[in-house]
Each structure stands twice: as C-alpha cells, then as structure tokens.
Scaffold this active site. Structure first.
Site: not given
Length: 353
Positions: A163, A194, A268
């Site tokens: 993402h 992911d 992230s």
C-alpha cells in the site's frame, strides 16, 4: 622465564617433525614478546600468508597472555619450510609484525615494535555504490505525495508494504547516507500480504538479516523503525519499543501479528526487529480507533500490526532473493543499539502521483 609450548600445523595433512629431522628442515623456534606489554595473540604462518592478511589461528590461550619478556616455542610441521610471517597483538590492540623470517637460520625472534592500532571502520550506511549512480530529486510539482518506510534486504532491493507504493507514478528513496535514488519498475508486490520489493539500481549497504530461529513468542521485545508523519514531525527516522502481544493479526490473520510498539502513518513498510537486531516483521498498520469506536462504543488503544517475518522471508524468496538469516540465541542489545542497526539500512520512501 618459562616459555610456553605450541605446535603449529600448516595444512590438514601435515605431520609433526620426526626426531631424526636434519638441519635442512624447520625446527622448533622461539618467539619473544619485547613489546613492553602483555600479548593476547600470537600468529605464525608460512610466508607470504601474513602479507595477504591470512594469519591463521591465535597460538595463545585466552586465559594465558604472553607477558612482556616471555617466550613462546613454536614447532612447525616437517615440510612447512623455513620462511615465516609473525604477528603479536598487545593487550591495547597494537601489533608487532615480522615478515619473511628464516627460522632455519634464526631460531630466536623478538617482536617489539608496536604499530598504532587501526581505528575501527565507520559503520556502513545504505547508499549509492559510487558517485556515478544517477541521483533523483523530489518533484515539487507532484499533485499528490505520500510517504512510507522500507529496508534493505539485498543489494538493490528494498522491502516495504504494497500500500506504500500503490498507484505511484514515481518512487524515490532517501538513503541513510543522505542520497535520493529512484526505484526502477517493475516492483514485486502482493496486495493480499501487503508486501512489495522495490528495485533500486546502484543501492548498496548492509542488508538486515531475517530471524531464522527460535520461533517468535508473545511478550518478546521488539523495535519498530521508520518515518512516521513526515512533514509534521522531524524528517529523521523514529524508533519505538514495544512487545509482541499476539501471534496473529486482525480477524485471525495468520500472516500478521499484533504489537504494542506505537506506529503512525509513514511507519508502514519499516522493519520490526527483535532485541538482537534481526527482522521479525514488517510494520503494516494500526487499528482505526475512531472506526472501532463507532461500531463498538469503545476506544481501542495502541493496537498495531506487522507482517510476520517468516511471511516476508518467503515472499522475498519467491521473488528470487536470498535474504540474510540469523538466529537470535545470543545476548540482547540495548534499544539504542538495535536502533543503530536499523538506521543503517532503513530508507524513506516518497510516492509521487
């Protein structure tokens, strides 16, 4: 002073000298420490091995340093020849070296001139392999920009979340050495996990090793490292310490686990390391407390998730990469030391649309 005794075996199949050894063959010789300090290491190898930096094993026992003025007798194997390189390491790290000594002629060798100890090398930082690697700069006219974190897993390969790079027209990375480099398509990505691996030509540095064993347990300490809230907080990477709370992710996801190390947008894709500096996960998300409060009436606190290290490792292998592996069975590092390990290999990712 009573001399210590040692036998030097040069080669796996060399025999000890016989009692009938003649003068043309190497015989026992004596090395004397004249450095003015006790010595913690002594090496004797056939020339020119020492000149190539191959000094072989330490002949001294760890619990028995060679005192100043002390002698050490070395008995070479019968076919070792007469030319030897010698190296003595004093307790302060300085060295005395003799090269190409004829021990068939001179059987008493004094080691006395200590050279200054070499300074420890500076830690390597991920960055361009050479000045010729093309550099990139942020496009200040990009209509939309998002940011994230990533870490080096092999030369030219950076792992992050899918993402973080989804929908990007251009991806550039700022390295720990302070250089901007561009990722080159295609990237390897898996939306279900992911995870993504970026190809960054010319990027080199220390790759973070993945923890191979033992299995991760609840309650283990972990460190998250990355670039949260870029543009609001400082541009430097941030470190948070926490623990493994659960071995599965949201809705029992077997590819993730829950951690208490606080993460924010921008974390992230950053590495999650155990207390020995080995990768155990990839930071992926935090629970949306507002959305949960709307459905349950309760405000959740500090619930965060990471992709499991073993899942990330298998993803890398399917991409044709062989990451470094390490076992976490030694002494734990301090949180600051784990942060130093992560810092050398963690990169800021800028996604431009």
């Amino acid at each position: 002073m009573r001399a210590f005794m040692a036998t030097l075996l040069l080669g796996a199949t060399l025999a000890l000298p016989s009692l009938a050894q003649n003068a043309a063959q190497p015989q026992e010789f004596r090395v004397v420490n004249r450095s003015g300090l006790p010595a913690t290491a002594l090496h004797a190898v056939r020339s020119p091995r020492g000149g190539a930096g191959d000094w072989g094993p330490n002949l001294l026992r760890p619990d028995r340093p060679l005192p100043d003025g002390g002698g050490f007798r070395v008995t070479p194997s019968a076919d070792a020849g007469c030319r030897f390189d010698l190296r003595l390491v004093a307790q302060d790290g300085r060295e005395a070296v003799l090269r190409d000594q004829d021990i068939c002629v001179n059987r008493n060798l004094d080691l006395q001139r200590l050279a200054a100890a070499a300074p420890p090398p500076a830690p390597r930082m991920a960055g361009p392999a050479s000045p010729q690697v093309p550099r990139a700069e942020p496009n200040r006219r990009a209509q939309r920009v998002s940011t994230g974190s990533g870490f080096l897993i092999a030369e030219g390969r950076v792992m992050t979340n899918q993402h973080v790079i989804d929908g990007c027209n251009r991806i550039i990375l700022n390295t720990p050495s302070g250089h901007w480099l561009a990722a080159a398509p295609p990237a390897r990505a898996d939306a279900a996990l992911d995870l993504a691996i970026l190809n960054v030509p010319g990027l080199v540095g220390p790759a973070l090793p993945f923890r191979e064993a033992p299995a991760l347990r609840r309650g283990e300490g972990v460190v998250a490292y990355g670039f949260p809230l870029a543009g609001l907080l400082s541009s430097e990477p941030k470190l948070t310490r926490g623990e493994v709370n659960g071995l599965r992710g949201l809705r029992d996801n077997p590819n993730q686990f829950q951690i208490s190390a606080e993460v924010q947008p921008g974390n992230s894709g950053g590495p999650l390391l155990d207390m020995q500096g080995h990768v155990v996960g990839v930071v992926v998300s935090k629970l949306n407390a507002q959305r949960l409060a709307q459905s349950t009436g309760d405000i959740a606190q500090n619930i965060n998730f990471a992709v499991q290290g073993r899942t990330a490792l298998e993803f890398a292998r399917r991409a044709g990469i062989t990451p470094l592996l390490a076992e976490s069975r030694g002494r734990d590092l301090s949180t600051a030391d784990v942060g130093d390990v992560a810092h050398r290999s963690t990169l800021f990712i800028r996604c431009e649309r």
